[in-house]
Enzyme design. Structure first.
Site, PDB file in Angstrom:
ATOM      1  N   ASP A   1     -13.090  22.896  13.636  1.00 18.85           N
ATOM      2  CA  ASP A   1     -12.985  22.301  12.302  1.00 18.85           C
ATOM      3  C   ASP A   1     -12.304  23.289  11.349  1.00 18.85           C
ATOM      4  O   ASP A   1     -12.339  24.499  11.574  1.00 18.85           O
ATOM      5  CB  ASP A   1     -14.377  21.980  11.746  1.00 18.85           C
ATOM      6  CG  ASP A   1     -15.094  20.935  12.586  1.00 18.85           C
ATOM      7  OD1 ASP A   1     -14.407  20.159  13.270  1.00 18.85           O
ATOM      8  OD2 ASP A   1     -16.336  20.920  12.551  1.00 18.85           O
TER       9      ASP A   1
HETATM   10  N1  URA Z   1     -18.714  21.815  16.616  1.00 23.29           N
HETATM   11  C1  URA Z   1     -18.492  21.552  15.321  1.00 23.29           C
HETATM   12  O1  URA Z   1     -19.274  20.845  14.694  1.00 23.29           O
HETATM   13  N2  URA Z   1     -17.396  22.060  14.739  1.00 23.29           N
HETATM   14  C2  URA Z   1     -16.514  22.877  15.384  1.00 23.29           C
HETATM   15  O2  URA Z   1     -15.546  23.341  14.775  1.00 23.29           O
HETATM   16  C3  URA Z   1     -16.758  23.156  16.733  1.00 23.29           C
HETATM   17  C4  URA Z   1     -17.868  22.610  17.335  1.00 23.29           C
END
Ligand code: URA
Length: 242
Positions: A107
């Site tokens: 993310d």
């Molecule tokens: N899980 C998440 O919620 N976000 C990420 O960036 C990676 C794994």
């Protein structure tokens, strides 16, 4: 052992532009081969252990590129971004030219280890849940993390898009508000949704390891490094060992 190929083709393969442009770079005396100025774009060269210098940039030849990158916050793992700049803007241009892709995505607000490559088979191998490659996330939470939350994460939680529960394969409490959790799948916002499902939430998320490859301690945010056969075997070892 790689076969000798023309310098122009080598430059093209590494992402320095079209073959015509690569040929022009050599004619303009902007390319060095193992430290010596090159003059002939058709000169045949053995690419093994080759160090190029192109317009002042030192460049190791790699037939396929495998790199580890320490993602800073507020960057998107996408070529076409929506709200934030792209992680690819932090990499040398030849990587983008030769089509490197992130192995899975983090993310925009997640930091830490991401692999990037132009080897499609490697990307597939590393992302398929069948291979059971553990990814370790360090999770910082605003609320204290309880043992019943950890039990719940290990036993499996159901997320709203799939009745099949997903579980952590390991959890290590690092402090009252920090948990290192290992998961093998890569569902959308998986860690954040798992933490919400057990009644806590994620304030900060950092990926510290993939398989048995741990983020190098000296790789700063925004920096990348080549992965060598010993690193790759560590990644593939984890496929079999976990
Ligand atoms: N899980 C998440 O919620 N976000 C990420 O960036 C990676 C794994």
């Amino acid at each position: 052992m790689l076969k000798p190929i023309s310098l122009e083709k080598i430059l093209f393969s590494q992402g320095f532009g079209t073959r015509r442009y690569c040929s022009d770079l050599v004619h303009a005396e902007l390319v060095k081969v193992n430290g010596a100025l090159a003059h002939d774009p058709d000169e045949r060269i053995t690419p093994e252990n080759l160090i190029l210098n192109v317009e002042g940039l030192d460049w190791e030849f790699h037939e396929k590129a495998y790199i580890a990158f320490n993602k800073p916050p507020n960057y998107e793992c996408s070529h076409k971004t929506t709200h934030h700049p792209s992680v690819y803007s932090l990499l040398p241009k030849p990587f983008v030219e030769r089509g490197l892709q992130c192995v899975g995505r983090l993310d925009f607000d997640t930091t830490g280890l991401i692999l990037i490559s132009d080897d499609g088979q490697f990307i597939h191998r590393m992302t398929t849940p069948k291979k059971n490659i553990g990814k370790v996330y360090e999770i910082t939470t605003p609320e204290p993390i309880t043992s019943s939350q950890i039990d719940h994460l290990l036993n499996g939680v159901v997320l709203d898009d799939d009745p099949k529960p997903c579980s952590a394969t390991a959890c290590e409490l690092l402090s009252e508000h920090t948990l290192a959790m290992t998961i093998v799948e890569g569902r959308y916002h998986q860690v954040k949704r798992m933490m919400a499902a057990v009644g806590n939430h994620v304030a900060r998320l950092h990926r510290s390891a993939i398989g048995q490859y741990t983020m190098p301690a000296d790789l700063k945010e925004g920096e990348w490094r080549w992965l060598y056969p010993q690193d790759l075997s560590l990644l593939s070892k984890s496929v079999d060992a976990e």
